[in-house]
Design an enzyme around this catalytic site. Structure first.
Site, short mmCIF file in Angstrom:
data_model
loop_
_atom_site.label_atom_id
_atom_site.label_comp_id
_atom_site.label_asym_id
_atom_site.label_seq_id
_atom_site.Cartn_x
_atom_site.Cartn_y
_atom_site.Cartn_z
CE LYS A 30 -3.63 2.71 0.74
NZ LYS A 30 -4.84 2.89 -0.03
CE LYS A 77 -4.15 7.04 7.53
NZ LYS A 77 -4.44 5.67 7.17
P1 NAP Z 1 -13.44 7.31 8.21
O1 NAP Z 1 -14.61 7.55 7.34
O2 NAP Z 1 -12.86 8.43 8.98
O3 NAP Z 1 -13.83 6.11 9.21
C1 NAP Z 1 -12.98 5.68 10.22
C2 NAP Z 1 -13.72 4.66 11.04
O4 NAP Z 1 -12.88 4.19 12.09
C3 NAP Z 1 -14.97 5.21 11.71
O5 NAP Z 1 -15.93 4.19 11.75
C4 NAP Z 1 -14.47 5.56 13.11
O6 NAP Z 1 -15.51 5.57 14.06
C5 NAP Z 1 -13.54 4.39 13.34
N1 NAP Z 1 -12.51 4.67 14.36
C6 NAP Z 1 -11.44 5.48 14.21
N2 NAP Z 1 -10.71 5.46 15.34
C7 NAP Z 1 -11.32 4.62 16.19
C8 NAP Z 1 -11.04 4.19 17.51
N3 NAP Z 1 -9.95 4.61 18.16
N4 NAP Z 1 -11.90 3.33 18.09
C9 NAP Z 1 -12.99 2.89 17.44
N5 NAP Z 1 -13.32 3.26 16.16
C10 NAP Z 1 -12.48 4.12 15.57
O7 NAP Z 1 -12.22 6.68 7.37
P2 NAP Z 1 -12.27 5.85 6.01
O8 NAP Z 1 -12.23 6.80 4.87
O9 NAP Z 1 -13.33 4.80 6.09
O10 NAP Z 1 -10.81 5.17 6.06
C11 NAP Z 1 -10.56 4.08 6.94
C12 NAP Z 1 -9.15 3.55 6.63
O11 NAP Z 1 -9.09 3.16 5.25
C13 NAP Z 1 -8.04 4.58 6.84
O12 NAP Z 1 -6.90 3.94 7.30
C14 NAP Z 1 -7.82 5.13 5.44
O13 NAP Z 1 -6.50 5.64 5.25
C15 NAP Z 1 -8.06 3.89 4.59
N6 NAP Z 1 -8.49 4.15 3.20
C16 NAP Z 1 -9.43 5.10 2.94
C17 NAP Z 1 -9.81 5.33 1.61
C18 NAP Z 1 -10.83 6.40 1.26
O14 NAP Z 1 -10.95 6.73 0.06
N7 NAP Z 1 -11.59 6.92 2.20
C19 NAP Z 1 -9.21 4.60 0.57
C20 NAP Z 1 -8.29 3.61 0.89
C21 NAP Z 1 -7.93 3.39 2.20
P3 NAP Z 1 -16.45 6.88 14.22
O15 NAP Z 1 -17.56 6.71 13.22
O16 NAP Z 1 -16.91 6.84 15.62
O17 NAP Z 1 -15.59 8.09 13.93
#
Ligand code: NAP
Length: 294
Positions: free
Chosen positions: A179, A247
């Site tokens: 990644k 990040k």
């Molecule tokens: P997001 O929308 O911010 O969602 C993050 C999730 O993790 C939420 O459900 C959040 O809960 C939960 N979370 C975070 N910290 C936590 C903790 N300490 N304890 C419990 N739950 C926690 O992020 P996302 O876009 O889905 O991305 C998630 C991961 O995938 C990241 O590592 C990101 O880099 C990766 N990613 C993202 C994309 C993209 O296009 N978005 C693409 C590839 C990879 P809450 O709802 O309570 O905040």
């Protein structure tokens, strides 16, 4: 998908921790493919919305969700979040079950978790994804996996419910390292595209017309196909946020310091993204590099 293999796997009890932009639709695909899914989300309202849509179970804690599960998937924010959520799930995960982490995190947290899992006779795969929000919603993600190849083969039919391609690339940490390569490529490509559009605008060209031509040749890229038009229009609300990219680049730059590789361009683009953050664009998508030049 081999239908018999999928129906055998759908007997498995699956749990999904973290219903963010990515996790919400990924867990949804599991439910619509007939898996018995229990989800957990820190903010309960999202889990309740998911339950109303997909008619499966919701738990109040990671441990409650992971209890009795054969496979536990998670997709949270960064290393600290992974550690917190995984530690809670691992208090109850049964020997022989599998923990799959889809978060983009460091290779060192992957190795650390693999070690903790081994002590509990739980299998662990680091499995970050690429393809963005659209890939998650359409079930078209690319999944880069690190860990035991036999464990991966066992759970591949489940992962493939939301992936168009998944592959095991080596021992624990290899998925995260792959990644990092992905993000290193994206940083350079997006900056190149931003500079080309900046140059074209200054030269007085119709940039969209030029893109339509050069996207048929050697300069073509996913970013050019999917983002050039929105960049020209000055729209930066298309998925992967600058804050997340920083990040990811920080993880890659740390790893480069460890393995002695030189990432001059990546380090520079990381600083350009810092400029975008300073101008209030932390939640803009990664193509917003163009805003520095306009
Ligand atoms: P997001 O929308 O911010 O969602 C993050 C999730 O993790 C939420 O459900 C959040 O809960 C939960 N979370 C975070 N910290 C936590 C903790 N300490 N304890 C419990 N739950 C926690 O992020 P996302 O876009 O889905 O991305 C998630 C991961 O995938 C990241 O590592 C990101 O880099 C990766 N990613 C993202 C994309 C993209 O296009 N978005 C693409 C590839 C990879 P809450 O709802 O309570 O905040």
């Amino acid at each position: 998908m081999n239908q018999r293999r999928e129906s055998v796997m759908s007997d498995k009890r699956v749990s999904f921790l973290g219903l963010g932009v990515m996790g919400y639709p990924m867990a949804g695909h599991l439910a619509t493919h007939g898996y018995a899914v229990t989800v957990y989300n820190r903010t309960a309202a999202k889990a309740q919305k998911w339950q109303q849509t997909f008619k499966n179970q919701v738990a109040d804690t990671p441990a409650q969700a992971a209890r009795d599960a054969d496979i536990v998937m998670m997709c949270v924010g960064d290393d600290n979040d992974v550690r917190q959520v995984a530690e809670q799930a691992l208090t109850v995960m049964k020997p022989g079950s599998v923990l799959i982490d889809h978060t983009t995190a460091s290779a060192s947290i992957a190795r650390e978790l693999a070690q903790i899992c081994q002590e509990k006779q739980v299998d662990f795969l680091d499995a970050p994804v690429s393809g963005g929000q659209a890939g998650a919603e359409n079930g078209q993600l690319t999944v880069m996996v690190g860990g035991d190849a036999a464990v991966f083969e066992k759970v591949k039919p489940v992962i493939d419910v939301y992936a168009r391609h998944s592959q095991c690339l080596g021992e624990s940490g290899s998925g995260q390292l792959a990644k990092m390569m992905n993000q290193i490529c994206i940083a350079g490509i997006v900056q190149g595209l931003a500079e080309a559009l900046h140059f074209g605008e200054r030269a007085g060209l119709d940039c969209q017309q030029v893109i339509d031509v050069i996207s048929k040749g050697a300069a073509q890229s996913w970013q050019m196909e999917n983002r050039a038009g929105t960049m020209i229009a000055g729209k930066y609300d298309f998925g992967f946020a600058v804050d997340w990219m920083r990040k990811d680049l920080s993880i890659a730059l740390d790893e480069a310091r460890r393995n002695g590789s030189t990432l001059a361009l990546t380090a520079l683009v990381d600083q350009y993204y810092a400029d975008v953050q300073k101008s209030g664009g932390g939640r803009w998508d990664t193509s917003s590099l163009l805003t520095r030049l306009r």
